[in-house]
Each structure stands twice: as structure tokens, then as C-alpha cells.
Scaffold this motif. Structure first.
Motif, short mmCIF file in Angstrom:
data_model
loop_
_atom_site.label_atom_id
_atom_site.label_comp_id
_atom_site.label_asym_id
_atom_site.label_seq_id
_atom_site.Cartn_x
_atom_site.Cartn_y
_atom_site.Cartn_z
N GLU A 1 -1.33 5.69 3.04
CA GLU A 1 -1.12 6.37 1.58
C GLU A 1 -1.57 5.38 0.52
OE1 GLU A 1 3.31 6.77 1.71
OE2 GLU A 1 2.81 7.55 3.90
N ASN A 2 -0.95 4.79 -0.20
CA ASN A 2 -1.22 4.02 -1.53
C ASN A 2 -1.19 2.56 -1.24
OD1 ASN A 2 -1.77 6.41 -2.91
ND2 ASN A 2 0.21 6.30 -3.66
N ASN A 3 -1.11 2.01 -0.06
CA ASN A 3 -0.82 0.63 0.37
C ASN A 3 -2.12 0.11 1.18
OD1 ASN A 3 2.08 0.40 -0.49
ND2 ASN A 3 2.52 1.61 1.43
N VAL A 4 -2.42 -1.23 0.91
CA VAL A 4 -3.77 -1.70 1.42
C VAL A 4 -2.89 -2.53 2.82
CG1 VAL A 4 -5.44 -3.78 1.41
CG2 VAL A 4 -4.96 -2.02 -0.56
N ASP B 1 -1.65 -9.12 2.34
CA ASP B 1 -1.11 -10.22 1.40
C ASP B 1 -2.22 -10.56 0.47
OD1 ASP B 1 1.56 -9.97 1.49
OD2 ASP B 1 1.81 -11.99 2.28
N THR B 2 -3.42 -10.79 0.94
CA THR B 2 -4.57 -11.25 0.48
C THR B 2 -5.28 -10.53 -0.48
OG1 THR B 2 -4.63 -12.84 2.24
CG2 THR B 2 -6.71 -12.71 0.94
N PHE B 3 -5.02 -9.24 -0.39
CA PHE B 3 -5.58 -8.09 -1.23
C PHE B 3 -5.49 -8.43 -2.73
CE2 PHE B 3 -4.87 -4.42 -4.24
CZ PHE B 3 -6.14 -3.85 -4.04
N LEU B 4 -6.69 -8.33 -3.44
CA LEU B 4 -6.72 -8.80 -4.88
C LEU B 4 -7.81 -7.78 -5.44
CD1 LEU B 4 -6.33 -10.76 -7.27
CD2 LEU B 4 -8.17 -12.08 -6.53
N ASP B 5 -7.17 -6.87 -6.35
CA ASP B 5 -7.91 -5.81 -7.18
C ASP B 5 -8.58 -6.48 -8.17
OD1 ASP B 5 -8.85 -3.65 -8.47
OD2 ASP B 5 -6.99 -2.59 -8.39
N THR C 1 -3.56 -13.19 4.97
CA THR C 1 -2.27 -13.15 5.54
C THR C 1 -1.89 -11.50 5.62
OG1 THR C 1 -1.82 -15.33 4.77
CG2 THR C 1 0.16 -13.88 5.02
N ILE C 2 -1.20 -11.07 6.54
CA ILE C 2 -0.84 -9.82 6.93
C ILE C 2 0.49 -9.95 6.93
CG2 ILE C 2 -0.56 -8.03 8.54
CD1 ILE C 2 -3.42 -8.19 7.26
N GLY C 3 1.22 -8.99 5.93
CA GLY C 3 2.61 -8.49 6.00
C GLY C 3 3.82 -9.35 5.42
#
Length: 92
Positions: free
Chosen positions: A81-84, A36-40, A26-28
Motif C-alpha cells: 500500500e503506502n508503506n515501505v 525503519d531505516t527508510f529515508l526519503d 532495522t525492520i518493524g
């Protein structure tokens, strides 16, 4: 659904060798075209045999967005910048 052509976010749990392996991302939101799906996580997830696709896009002001669905042929995810972010995002 458009494919995630490349993901440059190596620390994401769904990323292996610059390829997204989440079945759908999911984006945005209304203010930003982030992934939105990014998981560190050091643990890897997703389907290693699959290439990720864009399941939904909440960045309604993007020119590729029609009815909250992405219509770009493919997208790239990476750092802005610092955002995925979805680097394919283009203001309408």
C-alpha cells in the motif's frame, strides 16, 4: 545477517538501482513490518560498495524472527500500500 536481496523503494536515500546500500537496516515495530531505516531524500547515502543487511527485526510475530533477529536467507523491501515494508514478512 540476511541480505536485502532487493529494494523497490527508489526514493530511499540508501537505494541505488534497486539495491540497498545501508550497512544494516532495522525492520518493524510491534505492530508493523516496515523498514525503519527508510529515508526519503534526494541525497544518497550508505556505502555504494556494500549490499544492505538486516541488522535487527522488531516484528516479533514474524516466522523468520528469533530473538529479534531475522533468520530469513534474504529479504525484499518494497511498497505494501503506502508503506515501505519488509515483503518477506510472514506471520508466525
Amino acid at each position: 545477517m540476511p541480505i536485502v536481496n532487493e529494494c523497490a523503494v527508489a526514493d530511499c536515500a540508501y537505494n541505488r538501482d534497486h539495491t540497498c546500500h545501508a550497512l544494516a537496516i532495522t525492520i518493524g515495530d510491534v505492530d508493523h513490518a516496515h523498514c525503519d531505516t527508510f529515508l526519503d531524500s534526494p541525497s544518497k547515502g550508505g556505502d555504494s560498495a556494500a549490499t544492505g543487511h538486516v541488522g535487527a527485526c522488531k516484528a516479533a510475530e514474524c516466522r523468520h524472527n528469533r530473538q529479534l533477529e531475522c533468520h530469513a536467507p534474504a529479504i525484499t523491501v518494497g511498497y505494501q500500500e503506502n508503506n515501505v515494508d519488509c515483503l518477506t514478512y510472514a506471520p508466525a
